[in-house]
Design an enzyme around this catalytic site. Structure first.
Site, PDB file in Angstrom:
ATOM      1  N   ASN A   1      42.661  -0.224  33.228  1.00  0.00           N
ATOM      2  CA  ASN A   1      41.935  -0.333  31.963  1.00  0.00           C
ATOM      3  C   ASN A   1      42.960  -0.556  30.861  1.00  0.00           C
ATOM      4  OD1 ASN A   1      39.835   0.519  33.554  1.00  0.00           O
ATOM      5  ND2 ASN A   1      39.116   2.060  32.115  1.00  0.00           N
TER       6      ASN A   1
ATOM      7  N   ASP B   1      37.876   2.953  37.137  1.00  0.00           N
ATOM      8  CA  ASP B   1      36.754   3.466  37.933  1.00  0.00           C
ATOM      9  C   ASP B   1      36.894   3.127  39.408  1.00  0.00           C
ATOM     10  OD1 ASP B   1      35.251   4.712  35.892  1.00  0.00           O
ATOM     11  OD2 ASP B   1      34.704   2.734  35.128  1.00  0.00           O
TER      12      ASP B   1
ATOM     13  N   LYS C   1      53.002  -8.082  49.682  1.00  0.00           N
ATOM     14  CA  LYS C   1      52.456  -8.945  48.640  1.00  0.00           C
ATOM     15  C   LYS C   1      51.453  -9.917  49.252  1.00  0.00           C
ATOM     16  CE  LYS C   1      53.719 -12.168  45.051  1.00  0.00           C
ATOM     17  NZ  LYS C   1      54.699 -13.105  44.549  1.00  0.00           N
TER      18      LYS C   1
ATOM     19  N   PRO D   1      37.516   9.134  41.898  1.00  0.00           N
ATOM     20  CA  PRO D   1      36.814  10.351  41.467  1.00  0.00           C
ATOM     21  C   PRO D   1      36.641  10.345  39.951  1.00  0.00           C
ATOM     22  CG  PRO D   1      39.100  10.840  42.056  1.00  0.00           C
ATOM     23  CD  PRO D   1      38.854   9.418  42.448  1.00  0.00           C
ATOM     24  N   ASP D   2      35.504  10.835  39.487  1.00  0.00           N
ATOM     25  CA  ASP D   2      35.314  10.989  38.046  1.00  0.00           C
ATOM     26  C   ASP D   2      35.873  12.360  37.668  1.00  0.00           C
ATOM     27  OD1 ASP D   2      34.368  11.490  35.446  1.00  0.00           O
ATOM     28  OD2 ASP D   2      32.740  10.047  35.741  1.00  0.00           O
ATOM     29  N   ILE D   3      37.057  12.343  37.089  1.00  0.00           N
ATOM     30  CA  ILE D   3      37.799  13.587  36.845  1.00  0.00           C
ATOM     31  C   ILE D   3      37.058  14.459  35.830  1.00  0.00           C
ATOM     32  CG2 ILE D   3      40.040  14.534  36.172  1.00  0.00           C
ATOM     33  CD1 ILE D   3      41.191  11.685  36.853  1.00  0.00           C
TER      34      ILE D   3
ATOM     35  N   PHE E   1      35.707  11.371  26.375  1.00  0.00           N
ATOM     36  CA  PHE E   1      35.687  10.223  25.473  1.00  0.00           C
ATOM     37  C   PHE E   1      34.722   9.192  26.023  1.00  0.00           C
ATOM     38  CE2 PHE E   1      38.935  10.298  22.138  1.00  0.00           C
ATOM     39  CZ  PHE E   1      39.454  11.562  22.381  1.00  0.00           C
TER      40      PHE E   1
ATOM     41  N   LYS F   1      26.104   9.521  28.402  1.00  0.00           N
ATOM     42  CA  LYS F   1      27.333   9.818  29.168  1.00  0.00           C
ATOM     43  C   LYS F   1      27.643  11.308  29.130  1.00  0.00           C
ATOM     44  CE  LYS F   1      30.302   6.461  29.349  1.00  0.00           C
ATOM     45  NZ  LYS F   1      31.233   5.460  28.852  1.00  0.00           N
TER      46      LYS F   1
END
Ligand code: CTP
Length: 398
Positions: A208, A276, A286, A303-305, A323, A337
């Site tokens: 991100n 995500d 490579k 994982p969504d911490i 956030f 959210k």
């Protein structure tokens, strides 16, 4: 300010010991009383005379010096301080501390104390990277010892990498945080920051966009109010703040492990822009362009911490702040959210390119909590951080 604070400064035997002379000066000019202790090896680098002259106090050197024992036994010496600072902390001292050895004055003081300990390591980069040192670091961190540095850079031995002792002012900042009388003193707060990088192969990754500026500012603001901050950061553009415990990670899985290891905390602020997805299996070679067309990338969900920590039944931080980076219907999406993730507060911001917020110095946030929606004016990220830190302090004080 460190007026009337007592610091026991153990100087280990390394070339960085010369910086400890400046450290003494910086501490005493801030009002701290510094009691110096030299290891035998340290005396090869700095003299007891110069150390005493700067500290304005006797330098302690030998465990079996009976005069010292009569004046102040090592037990009392180790406990009369508000903080013990070990600078430089050599690989040898770290090993002794981790193993619980006590065969000289410095190691005996460290074993006999119930005072918080802050270490400023300094050693050759290979020694720092050595599995034994990293094992000792993990053990000492688990034992509650705090660390500042080491920094990365050119070393006296001619090599480059992590191992340089932090600069005296960085060490002063790390000393001031736990000794400050700010509204967050005694509180331990976790901050995640920066992006995560998810490798596709050894040369490519997905990530991100995140400079880490807002998370860094929040960690700095919390620390300035006296909090003990654990700063778990992905590869950010902005350097981490001084005086906080920095845990560097690369991927979301590593960030998740680092967050778990940092618990328990009084509050957690999750400012990281966590990717995500990761590759279901990253290639260790490579990926080459081939005539067979585009590579097929198989994703797995990270994982969504934030969600995981918010949902903890035991050991959940008293306050969990998330956030929400949105590009449209900010309040609506961020409120959803907050409910989905189970956090207490969400700081939502509009990151559409036209706002210039992503990568810029300002932020315009909306704070969503059970009390409703609070719109903050657009301001510098440092001011957003100060306001958030103040609000966290007020909430934790209740
Ligand atoms: N977060 C996290 N772990 C993840 C993803 C996000 O801890 N794997 C945290 C972020 O640090 C932030 C919050 O969750 O505090 C919201 O992140 P955001 O990227 O806006 O939300 P997503 O979960 O990606 O939701 P969506 O894709 O619906 O926007």
């Amino acid at each position: 300010m460190l007026a009337s604070k007592r610091i026991l400064l153990i100087i280990g035997g390394g070339i960085a010991a010369y910086k400890s002379l400046d450290l003494i000066r910086r501490l005493t000019e801030r009002g701290a009383a510094v009691t110096p202790v030299l290891t035998r090896a340290a005396e090869e680098f700095v003299t007891p005379l110069s150390v005493s002259a700067l500290a304005g106090e006797k330098t302690y050197r030998d465990l079996f010096d009976l005069t010292d024992e009569a004046e102040m036994g090592h037990i009392q010496l180790s406990r009369s301080a508000d903080l013990i600072v070990v600078a430089p902390t050599t690989a040898d001292l770290m090993g002794k501390m981790a193993a619980g050895l006590a065969n000289d004055l410095a190691s005996t003081l460290l074993m006999a104390t119930d005072t918080p300990v802050l270490c400023a390591p300094a050693m050759n980069v290979r020694m720092w990277d050595h599995p034994a040192t990293q094992r000792n670091l993990a053990q000492l961190t688990a034992d509650g010892v705090r660390f500042v540095g080491p920094n990365e850079g050119d070393m006296a031995c001619g090599e480059y990498g992590p191992g340089r002792m932090s600069e005296p002012l960085e060490i002063v900042a790390a000393i001031e945080a736990p000794l400050s009388d700010g509204p967050l003193s005694g509180k331990r707060i976790l901050v995640t920051s920066g992006p995560t990088h998810e490798p596709i192969d050894p040369v490519r990754y997905i990530a991100n966009r995140s400079s880490g500026a807002q998370g860094t500012a929040i960690a700095r603001a919390l620390s300035a109010l006296g909090a003990e901050v654990v700063f778990v950061t992905g590869p950010a553009e902005v350097p981490p703040p001084d005086g906080v415990e920095v845990v560097r990670v690369e991927t979301a899985l590593q960030m998740s492990d680092a967050v778990e290891a940092a618990l328990p905390v009084d509050a957690g602020v999750f400012a990281a822009a966590v990717a995500d997805w990761r590759m279901a299996s990253a290639s260790d070679r490579k990926l080459k362009k081939s005539r067979d067309g585009l590579p097929e990338l198989e994703f797995a969900e990270n994982p969504d911490i934030l969600k995981r920590v918010s949902g903890m039944t035991r050991g959940r931080p008293g306050l969990v702040v998330g956030f929400a980076a949105e590009t449209d219907n900010v309040v609506e999406h961020a409120s959803a959210k907050r409910a989905r993730k189970g956090c207490d507060w969400i700081l939502a911001n509009d990151v559409s390119p036209s706002t210039g917020i992503m990568g810029g110095s300002e932020n315009a946030v909306v704070l969503i909590s059970e009390d409703g929606v609070e719109k903050w004016p657009r301001m510098d990220k440092g001011l957003v951080a100060n306001r958030l830190a103040q609000k966290i302090a007020e909430t934790l004080a209740r």
